[in-house]
Design a protein around this motif. Structure first.
Motif, mmCIF file in Angstrom:
data_model
loop_
_atom_site.group_PDB
_atom_site.id
_atom_site.type_symbol
_atom_site.label_atom_id
_atom_site.label_comp_id
_atom_site.label_asym_id
_atom_site.label_seq_id
_atom_site.Cartn_x
_atom_site.Cartn_y
_atom_site.Cartn_z
ATOM 1 N N ILE A 53 -14.734 -6.793 38.781
ATOM 2 C CA ILE A 53 -14.935 -7.070 37.344
ATOM 3 C C ILE A 53 -14.945 -8.568 37.059
ATOM 4 C CG2 ILE A 53 -13.934 -4.897 36.559
ATOM 5 C CD1 ILE A 53 -11.546 -7.004 35.676
ATOM 6 N N VAL A 77 -18.434 -8.373 32.984
ATOM 7 C CA VAL A 77 -17.895 -7.284 32.180
ATOM 8 C C VAL A 77 -17.555 -7.809 30.783
ATOM 9 C CG1 VAL A 77 -16.042 -5.589 31.996
ATOM 10 C CG2 VAL A 77 -17.018 -6.121 34.231
ATOM 11 N N ASP A 78 -18.049 -7.095 29.764
ATOM 12 C CA ASP A 78 -17.920 -7.587 28.390
ATOM 13 C C ASP A 78 -17.430 -6.464 27.480
ATOM 14 O OD1 ASP A 78 -18.091 -8.899 26.013
ATOM 15 O OD2 ASP A 78 -20.244 -9.249 26.064
ATOM 16 N N ARG A 84 -12.703 -12.390 31.066
ATOM 17 C CA ARG A 84 -13.042 -11.023 30.651
ATOM 18 C C ARG A 84 -12.331 -10.643 29.369
ATOM 19 N NH1 ARG A 84 -17.147 -11.365 31.916
ATOM 20 N NH2 ARG A 84 -16.868 -13.206 33.177
ATOM 21 N N TYR A 102 -6.765 -4.807 31.187
ATOM 22 C CA TYR A 102 -7.173 -4.743 32.596
ATOM 23 C C TYR A 102 -5.935 -4.953 33.466
ATOM 24 C CZ TYR A 102 -11.939 -5.975 30.923
ATOM 25 O OH TYR A 102 -13.149 -6.024 30.298
#
Length: 683
Positions: free
Chosen positions: A543, A547-548, A574, A477
């Motif tokens: 996010i 979020v997984d 996350r 990310y």
């Protein structure tokens, strides 16, 4: 309560200013206490002044002029028997020039600084005096105020209130037994008019006996209010839902994982609450990734099995959609009666046709579990038999929003969930009318996340780290900075970052997700990321929760210094959801403020949600921490939850005793302190 109009001679502008400060009665005025104090009880000879100290001097103006270089300023020279002091005014009016005429005698109060001609005061408070005029007999209070309401005016009307209002002791002597505190009247007098020899440091820190007495009284009023709400709720009727015999066990058998001991323990609490005939009001706390969603699903199934509908409300569309996809997968093969459990979702950006179908299913009762954003509590959404409300990330919703959803059921049970752990003192005060459960262990398989602090100057090194992670089949990310001033600016930053990272990593698939995207586009990006079709996901803070993606092992957060502790902790959660070692890189820009430095140090050193929450409470205060400053919950004005934790425990025990033994005295005390506040009810 006596209205402010009972104060003889009070004017409409003063009344308007007082109301802006939340002061609606004479009793409120009494409890409008000083922020700090200045010492006008002594005059210091000019030769005895000390650099950096605040002091009051008295003398004669021997020279005054307006200078224009290096910048326009009014300069006056004040002389007493021991020396000469310069007074400097950078902003001034003709009246000030007249007051500082040569030969005028005055007192000046200000901070002593070094100037070109020796010691000086910049913008001191000045007032004309006659030689030999008496000094004040008490320290001068400085109050919180608003535009148009001067300090002298506030002091005048608070003085009148002290002469007018009742200062009686309202509570039995036992309440204060063993305390070396002054009574209510003496406490007010000591705080509004401290004697010259008062300990100014203790006054400022609010640790004098008078401050402690009033802090205890305020906490006691808050606890009485909370306990009354707790008792009142138990008098309301709600649908009794005995433990599930089919659906919950069917769900657990179908899952590829088992519950942790903590999940089992908290579900036992919830199961027990739902079986009662009064509304559950339970707060479920669990750190990032502790498995609150499965507990919410089990609670929903207990309601559904008995013919009731359940609603789960999440703060963002991404999180609502994640909940919908996950719960739909879990529940679609379970049957409630003849038909499978039907899950629908509602969001503001939903298409007309899909929304109409969802609304029809909800109002007919066909939809047994409804998942959505704040759109769930809008007027068009009519439930057939709402029996349970689950509010995820509850502190992101205002009281009115939570109440609107709760009012859609006759008296539904309510489960509030938070991944922002609540420090004990905050839980005891603002959430004292709730039952609290904590999931205090993470599911097996979660890997610790290594946190690194990296200056923006080392950006190229971070690029290499991202390239290495993605070349090994992992995902990453890249979170864009929080720009509170402008959502459009934040969006543009995300778009620009996406373009820059596409250029930097031509060999990778770089995706983009942000809050302004259409739900279908957002869902497509998140599905592609979950399927490893996108290697690097550029995202705004949408996010932060829910979020997984277990394969994502690296997170980069730009401008981490702009974000709060709980938000950084949520974002970091996350990653570390799979077996691979995971890292979170906090990119920061220099120079750092002291607060930003403190935040980054805490998040770097700790991964414990409760420890981080306690530090966040210390840095931000309770209002900002839990979003209650705008929620309708009255903030504590005198007591401090960290400083007065011991008083809070005593107040909690005393509130229960008063309500049992002296309910009328408890009510009188509540009226004195919280009469104008909105109800302290967590809905």
């Amino acid at each position: 309560m006596k209205p402010l109009q009972d104060l003889k001679g009070i004017t409409q502008p003063v009344l308007s200013g007082l109301r802006k400060l939340g002061i609606h009665s004479i009793e409120d005025l009494l409890l409008h206490l000083p922020l700090r104090y200045v010492d006008e009880t002594r005059v210091t000879p000019i030769r005895d002044l000390r650099l950096g100290e605040q002091a009051q001097v008295e003398g004669e103006i021997i020279h005054a002029e307006v200078q224009y270089k290096p910048r326009k300023a009014l300069i006056a020279r004040l002389q007493d028997a021991s020396g000469i002091l310069t007074l400097r005014f950078l902003n001034f009016y003709p009246s000030q020039i007249a007051a500082l005429k040569e030969g005028n005698r005055l007192r000046a109060l200000g901070e002593v600084r070094n100037g070109f001609f020796g010691y000086e005061m910049v913008h001191p408070q000045c007032k004309p005096v006659r030689e030999g005029a008496a000094v004040k007999q008490t320290l001068t209070p400085v109050y919180p105020t608003t535009a148009g309401l001067s300090q002298p005016s506030l002091r005048k009307w608070i003085g009148r209130a002290l002469e007018t209002a009742s200062h009686d002791e309202l509570l039995p002597a036992k309440v204060y037994q063993g305390k070396a505190w002054p009574d209510f009247q003496q406490s007010l007098l000591q705080l509004h008019y401290p004697p010259p020899d008062a300990d100014q440091h203790a006054l400022q820190e609010k640790t004098t006996p008078a401050w402690q007495r009033l802090a205890f009284d305020e906490l006691l009023a808050q606890q009485i209010s909370m306990r009354k709400h707790y008792a009142r709720r138990r008098g309301l009727g709600a649908p009794a839902m005995p433990p599930s015999k089919k659906l919950v066990s069917a769900l657990l058998k179908s899952l590829p994982f088992g519950l942790t001991a903590a999940q089992q323990r908290v579900f036992t609490d919830i199961q027990h609450d739902l079986g009662r005939s009064y509304p559950m009001q339970r707060l479920l706390q669990g750190d990032v990734g502790s498995g609150k969603t499965i507990v919410a699903a089990m609670a929903a199934l207990q309601a559904i099995e008995h013919g009731w509908q359940a609603a789960i409300m999440a703060p963002t569309e991404i999180l609502a959609e994640q909940h919908f996809n996950k719960l739909n997968t879990w529940l679609q093969n379970l049957a409630a009666g003849a038909a499978p459990v039907r899950v629908v979702w509602v969001a503001g950006s939903q298409g007309k046709k899909a929304r109409a179908e969802a609304l029809a299913a909800i109002s007919s009762g066909e939809a047994q579990l409804v998942i959505g954003t704040h759109a769930v509590f809008q007027d068009q959404v009519q439930f057939a038999r709402l029996g349970l409300v689950v509010v995820d990330e509850q502190h992101r919703f205002g009281v009115q929003q939570r109440l609107a959803l709760r009012q859609k059921g006759a008296q539904p049970h309510q489960l509030m969930m938070s991944a922002t752990p609540i420090p004990r003192t905050l839980s005891m005060s603002y959430f004292a009318d709730l039952d609290v459960s904590v999931i205090d262990e993470l599911p097996p398989g979660r890997t610790p996340v290594v946190t690194k602090l990296v200056s923006d100057a080392r950006r190229e090194e971070v690029f290499e780290r991202v390239r290495a992670a993605c070349s090994q089949g992992r995902q990453a990310y890249w979170v864009c900075p929080l720009i509170e001033e402008s959502e459009a600016l934040q969006l543009q930053t995300a778009v620009d970052t996406h373009i820059a990272l596409q250029e930097a990593f031509p060999e990778l698939q770089v995706g983009l997700v942000h809050g302004r995207m259409k739900p279908a586009d957002k869902q497509a990006v998140m599905q592609a990321f979950a399927a490893n079709q996108i290697h690097l996901l550029v995202a705004t803070t949408v996010i932060e929760v829910g979020v997984d993606v277990p394969n994502a092992s690296l997170m980069v957060i730009e401008h981490a210094e702009r974000m709060g502790l709980s938000q950084l902790h949520q974002l970091r959660g996350r990653v570390g959801r799979g077996a691979a070692s995971s890292a979170c890189i906090l990119l920061y820009q220099t120079p750092l403020s002291e607060t930003a430095r403190a935040r980054l140090k805490i998040i770097y050193e700790s991964s414990d949600g409760f420890e981080i929450a306690q530090a966040d409470l210390h840095l931000r205060g309770p209002g900002e921490f839990m979003g209650i400053r705008q929620s309708g919950t009255p903030m504590l004005k005198i007591a401090d939850l960290e400083r007065d934790a011991g008083l809070l425990e005593e107040a909690q025990a005393m509130a229960d005793w008063l309500l049992q033994k002296h309910p009328q005295a408890a009510e009188a005390h509540l009226q004195r302190w919280l009469h104008q506040a909105q109800e302290l009810v967590k809905v």
